[in-house]
Write an enzyme that holds these catalytic residues in place. Structure first.
Site, PDB file in Angstrom:
ATOM      1  N   HIS A 159       0.943  -1.257  -0.106  1.00 27.91           N
ATOM      2  CA  HIS A 159       0.249   0.127  -0.025  1.00 27.91           C
ATOM      3  C   HIS A 159       0.526   1.018  -0.306  1.00 27.91           C
ATOM      4  O   HIS A 159       0.067   2.421  -0.296  1.00 27.91           O
ATOM      5  CB  HIS A 159      -0.768   0.154   1.667  1.00 27.91           C
ATOM      6  CG  HIS A 159      -2.316  -1.067   1.243  1.00 27.91           C
ATOM      7  ND1 HIS A 159      -2.589  -1.077   0.065  1.00 27.91           N
ATOM      8  CD2 HIS A 159      -2.492  -1.668   2.060  1.00 27.91           C
ATOM      9  CE1 HIS A 159      -3.827  -2.443   0.212  1.00 27.91           C
ATOM     10  NE2 HIS A 159      -3.358  -2.602   1.500  1.00 27.91           N
ATOM     11  N   ASP A 195      -2.565 -10.687  -2.937  1.00 24.62           N
ATOM     12  CA  ASP A 195      -3.317 -10.196  -1.420  1.00 24.62           C
ATOM     13  C   ASP A 195      -4.636  -9.923  -1.619  1.00 24.62           C
ATOM     14  O   ASP A 195      -5.178  -8.406  -2.947  1.00 24.62           O
ATOM     15  CB  ASP A 195      -2.370  -8.637  -1.477  1.00 24.62           C
ATOM     16  CG  ASP A 195      -3.001  -7.817   0.759  1.00 24.62           C
ATOM     17  OD1 ASP A 195      -2.293  -9.199   1.250  1.00 24.62           O
ATOM     18  OD2 ASP A 195      -4.059  -7.964   0.165  1.00 24.62           O
ATOM     19  N   HIS A 197      -6.513  -7.772  -0.848  1.00 25.13           N
ATOM     20  CA  HIS A 197      -6.410  -5.872  -0.619  1.00 25.13           C
ATOM     21  C   HIS A 197      -5.986  -5.341  -2.464  1.00 25.13           C
ATOM     22  O   HIS A 197      -4.357  -5.868  -2.640  1.00 25.13           O
ATOM     23  CB  HIS A 197      -6.134  -4.630   0.219  1.00 25.13           C
ATOM     24  CG  HIS A 197      -6.557  -4.957   1.624  1.00 25.13           C
ATOM     25  ND1 HIS A 197      -6.074  -6.306   2.479  1.00 25.13           N
ATOM     26  CD2 HIS A 197      -7.384  -4.642   2.085  1.00 25.13           C
ATOM     27  CE1 HIS A 197      -6.658  -6.609   3.709  1.00 25.13           C
ATOM     28  NE2 HIS A 197      -7.813  -5.608   3.668  1.00 25.13           N
ATOM     29  N   ASP A 284      -4.570 -13.075   2.931  1.00 27.88           N
ATOM     30  CA  ASP A 284      -5.776 -12.324   3.917  1.00 27.88           C
ATOM     31  C   ASP A 284      -7.134 -12.964   2.794  1.00 27.88           C
ATOM     32  O   ASP A 284      -7.848 -12.520   3.291  1.00 27.88           O
ATOM     33  CB  ASP A 284      -6.011 -11.275   3.855  1.00 27.88           C
ATOM     34  CG  ASP A 284      -4.858 -10.426   3.427  1.00 27.88           C
ATOM     35  OD1 ASP A 284      -4.395 -10.579   1.838  1.00 27.88           O
ATOM     36  OD2 ASP A 284      -4.574  -8.726   3.063  1.00 27.88           O
TER      37      ASP A 284
HETATM   38  N1  Q9C Z   1     -11.635  -3.347   9.927  1.00 27.19           N
HETATM   39  C1  Q9C Z   1      -2.368  -5.159   3.859  1.00 27.19           C
HETATM   40  O1  Q9C Z   1      -3.044  -6.589   4.517  1.00 27.19           O
HETATM   41  N2  Q9C Z   1      -8.005  -1.026   6.734  1.00 27.19           N
HETATM   42  N3  Q9C Z   1      -2.664  -4.505   4.718  1.00 27.19           N
HETATM   43  C2  Q9C Z   1      -8.601  -2.952   7.991  1.00 27.19           C
HETATM   44  C3  Q9C Z   1     -10.088  -3.378   9.454  1.00 27.19           C
HETATM   45  C4  Q9C Z   1      -6.704  -1.639   6.694  1.00 27.19           C
HETATM   46  C5  Q9C Z   1      -4.506  -3.883   5.128  1.00 27.19           C
HETATM   47  C6  Q9C Z   1     -10.207  -2.616   8.646  1.00 27.19           C
HETATM   48  C7  Q9C Z   1      -6.413  -2.785   5.839  1.00 27.19           C
HETATM   49  C8  Q9C Z   1      -4.775  -2.710   5.626  1.00 27.19           C
HETATM   50  C9  Q9C Z   1      -0.952  -5.110   4.408  1.00 27.19           C
HETATM   51 ZN    ZN Z   2      -4.557  -7.160   2.553  1.00 26.33          ZN
END
Ligand code: Q9C
Ligand code: ZN
Length: 341
Positions: A159, A195, A197, A284
């Protein structure tokens, strides 16, 4: 398979604004410990320390002023009268506001970040540097003719853009690995981001470039973090036109649909002529991941590794997301195990 990892990450556990509450982040030291334990239990014994940080390499990926900011932010926060807490912003440059760099530390935290899930403590920089060093070392090892390596990075990186942190990420480990592969002689490199995201930072860093192609399979940003990048019509610009492929999928996506997207990705990477591949390896996508909404099972990660092996390219695996307890270790190592089988 060669592994690069250090223990400096233990000093970093961010705060995160999650559903209206400031919590200890899901991105925890235990994540890396779980992966390290699973690696050891399953015979991945070639674990090494990375070399020194190559500042010149980092500056091909990140703005120099941004790297300086990360390195000094917590000390400036303390000098500003905030000893004992973690540095985090409370304001960001939004629509019709101006992107002029402000002066104070709190304001600059807003200027250099895009989310409130990522804070900076005294030991954050040390952890961030070690993750970047691990990714660089893994890329150097693979560039030297070895087949594959795993950078067990924490914090993650995908990110982090050229000059903004967020999404638990500060320096973009996968982008650093890709840049190292380029500088070590690979004419064309691809980053495949699996990933859950979207890898908005990696996309941003290479968006103008045709020599590093970026492909991401992720939850549709209309309904998922990072919300403001990762749509299917983002294809790259200027010299990078056609070198970016986004495959957004809906919440609830199951194995069959996810592996269809993987086929599309690998065929596209083949057409892009990549000589080496960096895998932004987040797990994830797992059905029981506590913050995500895809439905892959543990065996699917073995299948992912097996399919990646058929790409028959030098490959650098860089750890990204994946949350929760023990299955995180099983899933991460299943990919590496599947790749080697
Ligand atoms: N309720 C990576 O997987 N928001 N980053 C999470 C949880 C941020 C994920 C909210 C997610 C970032 C590297
Ligand atoms: Zn992620």
């Amino acid at each position: 398979m060669r592994i690069y990892a250090t223990t400096a990450h233990h000093g970093h556990h961010s705060l995160e604004l999650d559903q209206g509450e400031l919590i200890q982040s899901w991105e925890s030291p235990a994540r890396a410990d779980i992966v390290d334990a699973e690696l050891a239990a399953r015979g991945f014994a070639d674990v090494r320390q990375p070399g020194d940080l190559d500042r010149a390499l980092i500056e091909h990926v990140h703005a120099s002023a941004y790297v300086d900011f990360l390195q000094t932010a917590h000390q400036r926060w303390v000098v500003d009268g905030n000893a004992g807490s973690c540095a985090m912003s409370n304001g960001w440059p939004a629509r019709r506001m101006r992107h002029i760099r402000p002066e104070g530390i709190v304001a600059q935290l807003g200027y250099y970040s895009f989310a409130a899930d990522c804070s900076i403590a005294a030991n954050t920089w040390g952890a961030v540097v070690d993750a970047a060093r691990s990714a660089d070392a893994a890329a150097q090892y693979v560039a030297g003719g070895a087949g594959s390596a795993f950078a067990r990075c924490r914090p993650p990186g995908h990110h982090a853009s050229r000059d903004q942190f967020g999404g638990y990420c500060y320096l973009n480990n996968a982008a650093i690995a890709a840049e190292r592969l380029r500088q070590s002689g690979a004419g064309r490199v691809a980053v495949l981001d699996v990933d859950y995201h979207h890898g908005n930072g990696t996309q941003d860093i290479f968006y103008h470039r045709g020599d590093v192609s970026f492909c991401s399979i992720h939850a549709d940003p209309k309904v998922e973090f990072p919300y403001f990048l990762g749509h299917a019509d983002e294809e790259g610009i200027a010299g990078g036109a056609g070198a970016n492929l986004n495959l957004p999928l809906p919440h609830g996506t199951q194995s069959d649909e996810w592996f269809d997207a993987l086929e599309t990705s690998l065929q596209w990477i083949e057409r892009r002529g990549a000589e080496a591949i960096v895998v932004s390896l987040g797990v994830d996508t797992f059905v029981d991941d506590p913050i995500s909404q895809f439905r892959l099972g543990s065996q699917d990660f073995t299948r992912l590794g097996q399919r990646l092996a058929t790409a028959d390219r030098p490959m650098v695996f860089v750890m990204e997301g994946g949350y929760g307890a023990e299955p995180l270790g099983t899933n991460m190592v299943n990919v590496l195990d599947g790749f080697l089988s």
